[in-house]
Structures are given as structure tokens and as C-alpha cells.
Design a protein around this motif. Structure first.
Motif, PDB file in Angstrom:
ATOM      1  N   GLY A 144       0.815  -1.205   0.000  1.00  0.00           N
ATOM      2  CA  GLY A 144       0.000   0.000   0.000  1.00  0.00           C
ATOM      3  C   GLY A 144       0.846   1.252   0.000  1.00  0.00           C
ATOM      4  N   THR A 145       0.186   2.357   0.283  1.00  0.00           N
ATOM      5  CA  THR A 145       0.843   3.659   0.253  1.00  0.00           C
ATOM      6  C   THR A 145       0.455   4.471   1.491  1.00  0.00           C
ATOM      7  OG1 THR A 145      -0.966   4.724  -0.946  1.00  0.00           O
ATOM      8  CG2 THR A 145       0.779   3.738  -2.274  1.00  0.00           C
ATOM      9  N   GLU A 146       1.164   5.561   1.669  1.00  0.00           N
ATOM     10  CA  GLU A 146       0.736   6.542   2.660  1.00  0.00           C
ATOM     11  C   GLU A 146      -0.371   7.356   1.989  1.00  0.00           C
ATOM     12  OE1 GLU A 146       2.390  10.498   4.899  1.00  0.00           O
ATOM     13  OE2 GLU A 146       3.755   8.798   4.743  1.00  0.00           O
ATOM     14  N   ASP A 147      -1.550   7.238   2.517  1.00  0.00           N
ATOM     15  CA  ASP A 147      -2.758   7.859   1.977  1.00  0.00           C
ATOM     16  C   ASP A 147      -3.110   7.237   0.624  1.00  0.00           C
ATOM     17  OD1 ASP A 147      -4.991   9.581   1.558  1.00  0.00           O
ATOM     18  OD2 ASP A 147      -3.983  11.171   2.642  1.00  0.00           O
ATOM     19  N   TRP A 148      -4.270   7.479   0.144  1.00  0.00           N
ATOM     20  CA  TRP A 148      -4.713   6.930  -1.145  1.00  0.00           C
ATOM     21  C   TRP A 148      -5.083   8.049  -2.106  1.00  0.00           C
ATOM     22  CZ3 TRP A 148      -7.665   6.785   3.262  1.00  0.00           C
ATOM     23  CH2 TRP A 148      -8.874   7.483   3.235  1.00  0.00           C
ATOM     24  N   ARG A 149      -4.973   9.286  -1.644  1.00  0.00           N
ATOM     25  CA  ARG A 149      -5.401  10.420  -2.462  1.00  0.00           C
ATOM     26  C   ARG A 149      -4.191  11.143  -3.049  1.00  0.00           C
ATOM     27  NH1 ARG A 149      -9.015  11.598   2.700  1.00  0.00           N
ATOM     28  NH2 ARG A 149      -6.959  11.094   3.510  1.00  0.00           N
ATOM     29  N   HIS A 150      -3.461  10.445  -3.899  1.00  0.00           N
ATOM     30  CA  HIS A 150      -2.284  11.035  -4.541  1.00  0.00           C
ATOM     31  C   HIS A 150      -2.737  11.799  -5.779  1.00  0.00           C
ATOM     32  CE1 HIS A 150       0.628   8.873  -2.049  1.00  0.00           C
ATOM     33  NE2 HIS A 150      -0.252   7.883  -2.079  1.00  0.00           N
ATOM     34  N   PRO A 151      -2.584  13.117  -5.789  1.00  0.00           N
ATOM     35  CA  PRO A 151      -3.039  13.906  -6.942  1.00  0.00           C
ATOM     36  C   PRO A 151      -2.436  13.438  -8.268  1.00  0.00           C
ATOM     37  CG  PRO A 151      -2.480  15.359  -5.118  1.00  0.00           C
ATOM     38  CD  PRO A 151      -2.052  13.970  -4.717  1.00  0.00           C
ATOM     39  N   ALA A 152      -1.197  12.984  -8.266  1.00  0.00           N
ATOM     40  CA  ALA A 152      -0.540  12.549  -9.499  1.00  0.00           C
ATOM     41  C   ALA A 152      -1.173  11.281 -10.076  1.00  0.00           C
ATOM     42  CB  ALA A 152       0.946  12.310  -9.238  1.00  0.00           C
TER      43      ALA A 152
ATOM     44  N   TRP B 152       9.524   0.739   4.206  1.00  0.00           N
ATOM     45  CA  TRP B 152       9.237   1.893   3.355  1.00  0.00           C
ATOM     46  C   TRP B 152       9.910   1.676   2.013  1.00  0.00           C
ATOM     47  CZ3 TRP B 152       5.346   4.647   4.648  1.00  0.00           C
ATOM     48  CH2 TRP B 152       5.028   4.802   6.005  1.00  0.00           C
ATOM     49  N   LEU B 153       9.126   1.452   1.020  1.00  0.00           N
ATOM     50  CA  LEU B 153       9.610   1.120  -0.308  1.00  0.00           C
ATOM     51  C   LEU B 153      10.469   2.233  -0.897  1.00  0.00           C
ATOM     52  CD1 LEU B 153       9.555  -1.040  -2.451  1.00  0.00           C
ATOM     53  CD2 LEU B 153       7.402  -0.107  -3.269  1.00  0.00           C
ATOM     54  N   ASP B 154      10.180   3.469  -0.561  1.00  0.00           N
ATOM     55  CA  ASP B 154      10.928   4.604  -1.094  1.00  0.00           C
ATOM     56  C   ASP B 154      12.370   4.605  -0.588  1.00  0.00           C
ATOM     57  OD1 ASP B 154       8.400   5.751  -2.197  1.00  0.00           O
ATOM     58  OD2 ASP B 154       7.965   5.980  -0.075  1.00  0.00           O
ATOM     59  N   GLU B 155      12.617   3.912   0.527  1.00  0.00           N
ATOM     60  CA  GLU B 155      13.956   3.861   1.116  1.00  0.00           C
ATOM     61  C   GLU B 155      14.656   2.544   0.808  1.00  0.00           C
ATOM     62  OE1 GLU B 155      13.016   4.408   5.232  1.00  0.00           O
ATOM     63  OE2 GLU B 155      12.093   6.359   4.868  1.00  0.00           O
ATOM     64  N   THR B 156      13.974   1.613   0.166  1.00  0.00           N
ATOM     65  CA  THR B 156      14.509   0.293  -0.116  1.00  0.00           C
ATOM     66  C   THR B 156      14.832   0.181  -1.593  1.00  0.00           C
ATOM     67  OG1 THR B 156      13.118  -0.615   1.627  1.00  0.00           O
ATOM     68  CG2 THR B 156      14.025  -2.178   0.056  1.00  0.00           C
ATOM     69  N   THR B 157      16.125   0.081  -1.900  1.00  0.00           N
ATOM     70  CA  THR B 157      16.512  -0.013  -3.302  1.00  0.00           C
ATOM     71  C   THR B 157      16.910  -1.434  -3.691  1.00  0.00           C
ATOM     72  OG1 THR B 157      18.780   0.608  -2.729  1.00  0.00           O
ATOM     73  CG2 THR B 157      17.280   2.390  -3.391  1.00  0.00           C
TER      74      THR B 157
ATOM     75  N   SER C  33       8.251 -16.501   9.998  1.00  0.00           N
ATOM     76  CA  SER C  33       7.849 -16.235  11.385  1.00  0.00           C
ATOM     77  C   SER C  33       6.341 -16.049  11.526  1.00  0.00           C
ATOM     78  CB  SER C  33       8.553 -14.983  11.909  1.00  0.00           C
ATOM     79  OG  SER C  33       8.049 -13.824  11.259  1.00  0.00           O
ATOM     80  N   GLY C  34       5.660 -15.795  10.400  1.00  0.00           N
ATOM     81  CA  GLY C  34       4.225 -15.525  10.450  1.00  0.00           C
ATOM     82  C   GLY C  34       3.901 -14.096  10.835  1.00  0.00           C
ATOM     83  N   GLU C  35       4.946 -13.254  10.978  1.00  0.00           N
ATOM     84  CA  GLU C  35       4.722 -11.846  11.314  1.00  0.00           C
ATOM     85  C   GLU C  35       4.288 -11.072  10.078  1.00  0.00           C
ATOM     86  OE1 GLU C  35       7.378  -9.849  14.438  1.00  0.00           O
ATOM     87  OE2 GLU C  35       8.719 -11.096  13.242  1.00  0.00           O
ATOM     88  N   GLU C  36       3.392 -10.148  10.281  1.00  0.00           N
ATOM     89  CA  GLU C  36       2.921  -9.306   9.180  1.00  0.00           C
ATOM     90  C   GLU C  36       4.026  -8.369   8.713  1.00  0.00           C
ATOM     91  OE1 GLU C  36      -1.702  -8.611  10.259  1.00  0.00           O
ATOM     92  OE2 GLU C  36      -0.220  -7.608  11.508  1.00  0.00           O
ATOM     93  N   LEU C  37       4.018  -8.087   7.422  1.00  0.00           N
ATOM     94  CA  LEU C  37       4.921  -7.114   6.838  1.00  0.00           C
ATOM     95  C   LEU C  37       4.096  -6.197   5.948  1.00  0.00           C
ATOM     96  CD1 LEU C  37       7.790  -6.022   6.386  1.00  0.00           C
ATOM     97  CD2 LEU C  37       8.005  -7.651   4.482  1.00  0.00           C
ATOM     98  N   PHE C  38       4.240  -4.901   6.168  1.00  0.00           N
ATOM     99  CA  PHE C  38       3.541  -3.883   5.397  1.00  0.00           C
ATOM    100  C   PHE C  38       4.572  -3.159   4.552  1.00  0.00           C
ATOM    101  CE2 PHE C  38       0.969  -4.909   8.973  1.00  0.00           C
ATOM    102  CZ  PHE C  38      -0.339  -4.805   8.532  1.00  0.00           C
ATOM    103  N   ILE C  39       4.478  -3.322   3.249  1.00  0.00           N
ATOM    104  CA  ILE C  39       5.399  -2.660   2.322  1.00  0.00           C
ATOM    105  C   ILE C  39       4.654  -1.468   1.752  1.00  0.00           C
ATOM    106  CG2 ILE C  39       6.806  -2.905   0.254  1.00  0.00           C
ATOM    107  CD1 ILE C  39       6.952  -5.920   0.890  1.00  0.00           C
ATOM    108  N   LEU C  40       5.163  -0.277   2.091  1.00  0.00           N
ATOM    109  CA  LEU C  40       4.440   0.960   1.809  1.00  0.00           C
ATOM    110  C   LEU C  40       5.302   1.950   1.052  1.00  0.00           C
ATOM    111  CD1 LEU C  40       3.053   1.384   5.417  1.00  0.00           C
ATOM    112  CD2 LEU C  40       1.758   0.602   3.436  1.00  0.00           C
ATOM    113  N   SER C  41       4.660   2.742   0.212  1.00  0.00           N
ATOM    114  CA  SER C  41       5.325   3.830  -0.487  1.00  0.00           C
ATOM    115  C   SER C  41       4.740   5.148  -0.001  1.00  0.00           C
ATOM    116  CB  SER C  41       5.120   3.701  -1.998  1.00  0.00           C
ATOM    117  OG  SER C  41       5.628   4.848  -2.653  1.00  0.00           O
ATOM    118  N   ARG C  42       5.599   6.004   0.511  1.00  0.00           N
ATOM    119  CA  ARG C  42       5.136   7.335   0.929  1.00  0.00           C
ATOM    120  C   ARG C  42       4.749   8.175  -0.279  1.00  0.00           C
ATOM    121  NH1 ARG C  42       9.348   7.083   5.216  1.00  0.00           N
ATOM    122  NH2 ARG C  42       8.221   7.217   7.186  1.00  0.00           N
TER     123      ARG C  42
END
Length: 150
Positions: free
Chosen positions: A10-18, A102-107, A122-131
Motif C-alpha cells: 500500500g501507500t501513505e494515503d490513497w489520495r495522490h493527486p498525481a 518503506w519502499l521509497d527507502e529500499t533499493t 515467522s508468520g509476522e505481518e509485513l507492510f510494504i508501503l510507499s510514501r
């Protein structure tokens, strides 16, 4: 393991004007954006400032407009009057450090693949997000997830 149980994109917020005229159709009504977003992503990250003044009736709409497996990750150090719902998680910095990439910081996609595999094991949740709402990078991660079998 089913990716809906541990891996969320997902992303930070869903209302990206671009995204208007690209991801979102140009003429899509504002109140259709979140359900449309949820057809592609299973989580959204919201800052405390973004939700501080959100009224309960708006939260009710958001919760009704999203599927049962959708998760709102809300950054908060205090009670913000968030709804009592399994879809809403009030999280602090230590939780974010363990469960958010944070996907923006992961190259390095190899390092990301290792982190995904570690969380899967491990069964732990992982949230991969783009700011920034980088749809190309999110697409790469979606492909990586598919190649890895999640």
C-alpha cells in the motif's frame, strides 16, 4: 501461507493527486477513490495529522468502503478517537520499525525478498508501503511477491 495474512502492499494515503488520469480515471468521484484503491492494495498508512479531525461518520464510510482484509495503519502516540475495528491499527514507532518496510527507502530487491521470506517464516505481518505512491515500485514488489509464491 496466504499473502493476505502476512504481506500487505500500500501507500501513505490513497489520495495522490498525481494518480488522477493514470491510476485513477480522471472523472472518478472523490468518494470512489478508496474502494478503487482497495481493489489494488490491502493497506493504507495514515499519519496522526491526517486522521486527527476525521469524524466517526467518515471512518464509518471508510470502513464500509473497504474489504474485510483491508488494514488502516494509523501512526499515533495518543488516542485519536479511532474506531474499534480490526481494520484499524493504532501503531507506534517500535511497531513500525518491526512491521513496515518503506519502499521509497529500499533499493535492494534482494534484501526486500529476504525480509519478506523472514516474515513469512515467522508468520509476522509485513507492510510494504510507499510514501510517494510510487506505482512502478509497488508493481515490482507485487511481481516479487508472485515470484516468491506469496
Amino acid at each position: 501461507m496466504d499473502s493476505t495474512h502476512f504481506l500487505y502492499l500500500g501507500t501513505e494515503d490513497w489520495r495522490h493527486p498525481a494518480w488522477r488520469g493514470g491510476f485513477y480515471p480522471e472523472d472518478m468521484p472523490e468518494d470512489w477513490l478508496l474502494p478503487y484503491y482497495n481493489n489494488h492494495f490491502k493497506t493504507v498508512y495514515l499519519t496522526a495529522d491526517a486522521v486527527r479531525h476525521v469524524k466517526p461518520e467518515v471512518w464509518s464510510i471508510w470502513l464500509n468502503d473497504t474489504l474485510d482484509d483491508f488494514v488502516f495503519i494509523v501512526e499515533c502516540e495518543e488516542s485519536l478517537g479511532l474506531p474499534d475495528s480490526l481494520k484499524v491499527r493504532c501503531v507506534q514507532a517500535d511497531w513500525i520499525a518491526r512491521h513496515v518496510c518503506w519502499l521509497d527507502e529500499t533499493t535492494d530487491l534482494r534484501a526486500l525478498a529476504q525480509r519478506i521470506a523472514s516474515h513469512a517464516a515467522s508468520g509476522e505481518e509485513l507492510f510494504i508501503l510507499s510514501r510517494q505512491g510510487d506505482l512502478a515500485r509497488l508493481g515490482q514488489v507485487a511481481n516479487l511477491r508472485q515470484v516468491m509464491g506469496y
